[in-house]
Structure formats: C-alpha cells, structure tokens
Design a protein around this motif. Structure first.
Motif, mmCIF file in Angstrom:
data_model
loop_
_atom_site.group_PDB
_atom_site.id
_atom_site.type_symbol
_atom_site.label_atom_id
_atom_site.label_comp_id
_atom_site.label_asym_id
_atom_site.label_seq_id
_atom_site.Cartn_x
_atom_site.Cartn_y
_atom_site.Cartn_z
ATOM 1 N N ASN A 274 -14.428 -30.929 -16.097
ATOM 2 C CA ASN A 274 -15.033 -29.985 -17.113
ATOM 3 C C ASN A 274 -14.536 -30.091 -18.581
ATOM 4 O OD1 ASN A 274 -16.728 -29.333 -15.149
ATOM 5 N ND2 ASN A 274 -15.442 -27.679 -14.292
ATOM 6 N N PHE B 55 -19.468 -36.896 -23.310
ATOM 7 C CA PHE B 55 -19.186 -37.101 -21.811
ATOM 8 C C PHE B 55 -18.254 -35.820 -21.385
ATOM 9 C CE2 PHE B 55 -16.774 -38.424 -18.168
ATOM 10 C CZ PHE B 55 -17.728 -39.351 -17.500
ATOM 11 N N ILE B 56 -18.541 -35.138 -20.422
ATOM 12 C CA ILE B 56 -17.722 -34.185 -19.774
ATOM 13 C C ILE B 56 -17.030 -34.786 -18.291
ATOM 14 C CG2 ILE B 56 -17.663 -32.095 -18.962
ATOM 15 C CD1 ILE B 56 -18.103 -31.913 -21.952
ATOM 16 N N SER B 57 -15.875 -34.815 -18.304
ATOM 17 C CA SER B 57 -15.286 -35.275 -17.057
ATOM 18 C C SER B 57 -15.950 -34.732 -15.740
ATOM 19 C CB SER B 57 -14.032 -35.450 -16.915
ATOM 20 O OG SER B 57 -13.293 -36.162 -17.833
ATOM 21 N N PRO B 58 -16.416 -35.328 -14.523
ATOM 22 C CA PRO B 58 -16.831 -34.491 -13.381
ATOM 23 C C PRO B 58 -15.662 -34.313 -12.415
ATOM 24 C CG PRO B 58 -17.674 -36.830 -13.247
ATOM 25 C CD PRO B 58 -16.746 -36.804 -14.631
ATOM 26 N N TYR B 59 -14.499 -34.927 -12.582
ATOM 27 C CA TYR B 59 -13.479 -34.857 -11.758
ATOM 28 C C TYR B 59 -12.147 -35.083 -12.454
ATOM 29 C CZ TYR B 59 -13.466 -39.969 -11.662
ATOM 30 O OH TYR B 59 -13.445 -41.197 -12.130
ATOM 31 N N TYR C 109 -24.141 -43.168 -18.580
ATOM 32 C CA TYR C 109 -23.332 -42.113 -19.337
ATOM 33 C C TYR C 109 -23.143 -42.377 -20.890
ATOM 34 C CZ TYR C 109 -19.619 -45.106 -17.273
ATOM 35 O OH TYR C 109 -19.007 -45.941 -16.951
ATOM 36 N N GLY C 110 -22.987 -41.409 -21.685
ATOM 37 C CA GLY C 110 -22.307 -41.780 -22.906
ATOM 38 C C GLY C 110 -23.667 -41.802 -23.892
#
Lengths: 484, 94
Positions: free
Chosen positions: A84, A97-101, A327-328
């Motif tokens: 997040n 981009f937001i990290s999913p993990y 993504y991106g």
C-alpha cells in the motif's frame, strides 16, 4: 534528539519506557521537515501512517512485547515493495504504482516490530553511482550539499547520515550500498548472495542484486542482518543456511584473524588521502591483533568490464516487463510493438536506456559468445581469485572507493568514468561474497567521509562484522555528525 | 571494435523508441563503452566454465500446495487501462 540514536540505543530506551515510539518517529519526521528540503533523501513519506505504526508499537511495548526492532523507524529505498505504499524505482515509467504486497525483507522488518516508512531516492532502477539518475531530482551529500551522496542507494545513505531515520534499507548490485555508505560516512552491508530473500525487490541484475542495511554503527548492521536473513520459498536463490545471532560475533576479539591486502587495489587512481586513511586503518587492525597478509586478486582489472556486460544483459531482460500493459505509465500506439517502444522511450531515463541497449547488444545474435559468455567465464576467474585468497586469509581489506564524494555534475556526462569509480566494489557482487563499508577517516578540505571495505568469505558475515566492530570501537569516526 | 554498433537496430530489439538526438548521443557513448569492454578478449578463458550465479543452487522446489494468490482486484489495481476485469491492449489480430 531521538532521531540521532542508533537502533540499540533507541531499543534500550523504548524497552525501559523512557521514550515512546511515537516520540522517536516524530523526531525523525521533524528532522525530515527541517533538513530534507536541502538533502532530498526522501521521494515521499506518509507521516500519518508512520505515527499509526508508532502507536501500535507503543501498545505492544506497554504489553511487554520484546522484538529486536520494536518501535524503531526504518526508511526504505524506492525499489522494495511495501504494501500500500508507492513504488517507483525513481522512474517515471511506474506511474502511480502502489505495491500490492510486502517484500520478504519488509515482512521480516515488520515482524520484528519496525516502523517501516518513507520512500528513499535512488538512481533510476538502481543504475548509477551518484543518485543523479533519479527521475525526481538529485540527493545531496549531507557533508557537502554541492556533492553527490553516492549511489545507487544515495537516499538511503543520506537519510542515515542526516539522522532522518534510525536506519534504512538499500540494495547493492555493484556497490550501491557500500559506495554511498562510504561517501556519506555510515555503515553499509551487502550480504552474501542468497543470504536475504530478493522477493519484492524490483530486479536490476538478478545474479548480483542483494538487499542490505544502512546504519549508524556496526552493531545495528548485525541486528538488521539477523532480522532479514534466511531462506524464502518465494526466492529460489535464497540459501537455506542457518541464521546466527550476528551480534554475538561482536566481542572485540580479532587476535590471529588473517586480513588480506590485495596489491591490485592500492594503485592507480587512488586518492592520496583515501590511501593514507586506509593504510592507517590497516595499522589499527594490526594493532588490535589481526595479521596482515599481502594477497593478489589478479583479475581485478577486468571486473568493471565483466560487470557492465553481465549487469546490463540481465537488466535488459528484467526491464522487459515495463511495457505499459499491466502496470505503470502507458503511451498509446497503433499496435502493441509501437505501444511498448513509445512507453519505454518516454518512461525510462538516459542511463537506463543506455544499459538496456548495451545489454540487448551483448545478448544479441552474433555477439552473445564474444561478450556475454566470455564475461561469464572471466567472472569465474574473478570468483576463483577470491576463493583462492580465502584459503590463506579470513577477510580482505580495501578502500571502498578511490576518492571521496565528487561534485554534482562532475561525472554525469561521462558514463565510462562513472562506471570506473565502482572499481573496488564490483568484484564482490561478481563473486557473491559479503562486503561491508564503514567510516575510516575524513579528507581535510573539504571534510568528507572516507570508507573502509571489508570483504568476507561466502556466508562469512560474522567475521566481517567482528572485524568492523573492533575497528569502529577503537576509532572516533562513527561518532562524527554531518554539519547540517 | 564497435564500428558496426547499430543503435537503431538494437533499440528496436529492446522495444525502445529513441529520438534522433538520443540515437546520436547513445551511439557515441556506447561505442566508447564497448571499446572498453573489448579488453576482455585479451583474457585467456580456455577451459573455463561460465558463472551464471555465484552461489549456485540446483533443483530448488517448494511444496506443491494451493495457496492464496494476489486477488483479482489487487492485480488490476495498477493497470494503465482495464475493462471488465481485464487488461486493455491494442488490437493484435485483424
């Protein structure tokens, strides 16, 4: 000033309930507000989220929980996934981009109680030695704001040197932890390849990349290494080697340890003040009981060439995934090929393009054997040099960099000169061995930190940390603060 | 030597659109860098095995068990264009 404390100092105060995690976190946030406009170590940070984590840590502390990093604020290089939080690799191509993990190393920090906050500046995709290749502005060296902090983990080093965090994480593919640690005057550790899982680290060169800590002293590096190490089913190159308590190695007893001094490292473009500092450090270690042995690493002169073939080849493959599809950022095209080319042409900066093209070239039909395969063979010779040396010595001692921090802009137009400044750090990644840089003095005018590099046997981190700690505790360098 | 270094062709292989200025600048710099790495040709590598990875591990497997993976929504969260739970791409087949 709580932000100036080491992990061990802060952890003791937190455990004794002398201070709260909220106060420590607020001290780091206040320091960022006060100095980061000038240093620019951080790309972003979520103050509210850091304080929520701090309050949770304070609750755990009140309940008597004991964890090695409970309530300690640690900031992260913008190449590691934190759930997040934004992840950009200091590149435009990742867009919003937001990290999913969480990366495994981050999961482990959180499990150890750390407050994980902030995104630290870096050379785009970790490609560079000065942090000038960031798409979001240059980080300044806290010792002299006209100079580079080193790279690629320049933000990680500058944040520790400027006391904006208690410790930080970086990554090292050819020196990207040790070189900025040396130039900013902190401790930086690149572990043995496979010691820390790379899951959740955006890959640059998969056979060379390792995650490691930036800290204010050697004890903190040992603590961080212990927390993050270990095999991980999500990274098949992580090694199932037991994880010792690295802090137990810090007993100051280095009597009889054999330290190799490679003759190939003390020549050429080595700055006289750097040489004098390293010579004095060698004498100091001898005084503490280490035995100095001259050794030879005869293939050293080929390391930079081997590195820039292997690293670019691997990066050209790894960065193929940034194509504007899943993504991106995306720049539209009439067909997928045009979309890829336009997206990548607009999204990557000059150094990343240079390396992707070089890597593509050395892997392309007709050149693979001449460049890539030959480089892999010379890599074997470089690795064998080290393994042979380690039959005679327990660790190797060298300067971390040939000079102290150079000026912003000084080498940015000459990529080859920039690559050659990595001469002392690159072999370590090619050989897969651990390396640590710690302060060993300063240049006189201007006053800039000088770094000492200790290289160990594969999984010889305990010996490296023991030597570094004994040296550090007998010298004043690590107590000096950048004049901000 | 790198006289035959074709930036345009290599950039196409890498799916990288370059401006004419970039082509010129990168071409000169890469020619210089390739000239430097040419020195590896002087090293005798007869009978030397290549190293792909310095701490080699073989046949690494994990337990073959069902685990939770990234939820659909999370996987699509960062997509530049999506519709109906899918990534949107330009037309590939006529």
């Amino acid at each position: 000033m709580l932000n100036q404390l080491t992990i061990s100092q802060l952890a003791a105060k937190l455990a004794a309930r002398e201070v709260s995690a909220r106060e420590a976190t607020q001290a780091c946030l206040d320091r960022i507000a006060a100095v980061d406009g000038r240093v620019h170590a951080f790309l972003s940070h979520d103050a509210a989220d850091a304080l929520v984590q701090a309050d949770a840590a304070d609750k755990a502390l009140a309940a008597g929980e004991k964890k090695p990093l409970l309530g300690v604020p640690i900031a992260i290089k913008d190449v590691l996934a934190v759930k997040n939080q934004p992840l950009n690799c200091a590149s435009k191509i990742l867009g919003n981009f937001i990290s999913p993990y969480d990366a495994t190393a981050i999961e482990k920090l959180k499990a150890a109680g750390a407050i994980v906050f902030g995104r630290l500046n870096m050379d785009e995709f970790a490609m560079g030695s000065s942090t000038e290749n960031s798409a979001f502005g240059v980080t300044k060296n806290p010792w002299d704001l006209a100079r580079i902090p080193g790279g690629s983990s320049g933000g990680s080093a500058a944040a520790v040197a400027a006391d904006e965090a208690i410790a930080t994480l970086g990554t090292d593919t050819g020196g990207s932890i040790r070189q900025p640690a040396a130039l900013c005057g902190c401790v930086g550790l690149k572990p043995t390849y496979g010691r820390i899982s790379r899951y959740g680290l955006v890959a640059f060169a998969s056979s060379l990349d390792q995650i490691g800590p930036f800290t204010k002293d050697v004890r903190d590096a040992a603590t961080m290494l212990g927390v993050m190490s270990g095999v991980d089913p999500r990274d098949s190159t992580s090694v199932p080697q037991p994880v010792p308590d690295y802090t137990k190695a810090l007993d100051g007893n280095i009597k009889g340890l054999k330290l190799g001094l490679p003759k190939e490292y003390m020549v050429g473009g080595l700055d006289p003040e750097v040489k004098a500092a390293v010579d004095a450090a060698v004498k100091q270690l001898e005084k503490l009981g280490a035995e100095i042995v001259e050794i030879s690493l005869p293939h050293t002169e080929h390391a930079v060439a081997v590195y820039y073939i292997i690293a670019t080849a691997e990066c050209s493959a790894n960065l193929a995934r940034f194509d504007g599809i899943r993504y991106g950022a995306r720049v539209d095209g009439a067909d997928p090929i045009e979309l890829y080319a336009r997206t990548r042409g607009a999204g990557f900066g000059p150094e990343v393009k240079r390396r992707i093209i070089l890597g593509t070239y050395v892997l392309s039909s007709g050149y693979y054997d001449a460049y890539y395969l030959r480089a892999q063979k010379v890599r074997t010779l470089i690795r064998n040099d080290f393994l042979k040396a380690y039959e005679k010595v327990d660790a190797i001692i060298t300067p971390t960099t040939p000079t102290a921090a150079f000026k912003i802009g000084e080498k940015s137009d000459d990529p080859l000169q920039m690559y050659l400044s990595d001469i002392f750090t690159i072999s370590c990644n090619l050989a897969g061995i651990p390396g640590l840089s710690l302060p060993c003095g300063f240049t006189k005018n201007p006053k800039l930190p000088i770094g000492l590099q200790l290289l160990g046997k594969p999984f010889g981190e305990e010996t490296v940390l023991k030597l570094a700690h004994a040296y550090e505790q007998s010298t004043p360098w690590h107590k000096e603060k950048a004049p901000l | 030597m790198a006289a035959d270094f074709d930036v345009k062709y290599t950039a196409h292989l890498a799916r990288l659109a370059l401006t004419p200025d970039e082509e010129k600048k990168l071409g000169a710099q890469l020619g210089h860098i390739i000239g430097y790495v040419e020195k590896l040709k002087q090293v005798d590598v007869t009978g030397v095995e290549p190293t792909a990875q310095a701490v080699p591990m073989v046949n690494v497997t994990r337990a073959d068990e069902v685990r939770t993976s990234l939820p659909h929504e999370a996987a699509l969260r960062n997509a530049p264009k999506k519709a109906g739970g899918l990534f949107v791409v330009p037309k590939i087949v006529e």
